[in-house]
Design an enzyme around this catalytic site. Sequence first.
Site, mmCIF file in Angstrom:
data_model
loop_
_atom_site.group_PDB
_atom_site.id
_atom_site.type_symbol
_atom_site.label_atom_id
_atom_site.label_comp_id
_atom_site.label_asym_id
_atom_site.label_seq_id
_atom_site.Cartn_x
_atom_site.Cartn_y
_atom_site.Cartn_z
ATOM 1 N N SER A 1 -5.404 -28.268 114.797
ATOM 2 C CA SER A 1 -6.374 -26.723 115.139
ATOM 3 C C SER A 1 -5.931 -25.657 114.453
ATOM 4 C CB SER A 1 -6.191 -26.838 116.641
ATOM 5 O OG SER A 1 -6.761 -25.645 117.005
ATOM 6 N N TYR B 1 -1.974 -25.529 124.239
ATOM 7 C CA TYR B 1 -2.748 -26.052 123.312
ATOM 8 C C TYR B 1 -2.267 -25.907 121.989
ATOM 9 C CZ TYR B 1 -6.637 -27.657 120.625
ATOM 10 O OH TYR B 1 -7.472 -28.542 119.620
#
Length: 345
Positions: free
Chosen positions: A134, A159
């Site tokens: 990501s 995350y």
Amino acid sequence: MSQTVLLTGVAGFIGFHTARKLLARGDRVVGFDSVNDYYDPQLKRARLAELDRLRREGGLDFTFVEADLADRAALDRVFAETSFDRVIHLAAQAGVRYSLENPESYVSSNLVGFANMLEVCRHAKVAHLTFASSSSVYGSNRKVPFSEHDGVDHPIQLYAATKRSNELMAHAYSHLFALPMTGLRFFTVYGPWGRPDMAYFSFAEKIMAGRPIALFNHGRHSRDFTYVDDIVEGVVRASDRIAPADPRFDPVNPDPATSSAPFRLFNIGNGKPVELKRFVEVLEAALGKKAVIELKPMQTGDVEDTFADVSAIEATLDYRPTTTVEDGIAAFVDWFLAYRRRRAG
């Protein structure tokens, strides 16, 4: 030549589109997904139903396994039943702000689940594992465009920390077991069949309902919005090209994007950031309705801007995104309005 591919996260947004791409070119796809309730499971079931329709009508080779990545026995059964040419691992607990509310789900899916995937790929001697990382790993970095060659050791939410951990875990396995791996740092993905928790989707819902939308950082955020078809093209190209060791890797001055092991990291984005206020204007035009906008300060866990340096993936995989934000939003809105009508009955 067709391949047999294990695709995790197949009921998810990017996984669904990747499955369609692989099936359309004649690959055999075994999809794996827990179909959890992080967002509306009905949308995930609708994606799976569409894949099943394509299977039935097109004679395509698609199988679905509903199980959790944290269930090592379930993964072992899948690998015992099928020999895979490639593994594309897109399953993860997604979302930035949700990690503030439910950190345990990120540990279970993104850490335990990823470790299980590495282990089964190791023992099965999979030719190539491509996995989703990501853009959030860039964290508090302010140097733009974001480059894979820069350090990413300052994540600003859990995350991002789990995604960076995935990259490090993958490199360790690549080094120890000569397991070829490619990690892809996705930048903000949008398009038809998208995730309801993503800003553009919730904006569309609220605009159509006449409810206000909140633009944090007073709408001055910019995001490297990337259309899902462009993302999928990069995913499939990355999977097809087995990651090599870098013969020029210098351990005295190591490049974070390459290795003496068969390991690569790529940004996969559009390379053309769009300010959030501009993105909303394009969405308003496509919906034919003005938004009620509330300007708000920065949220915890957000970054101001994302901007992908995609020169490495362009040079290595001949990847070039082609979809403008106007065309991409128009395609999303066509799907969104049709899906909204179907839900309404």
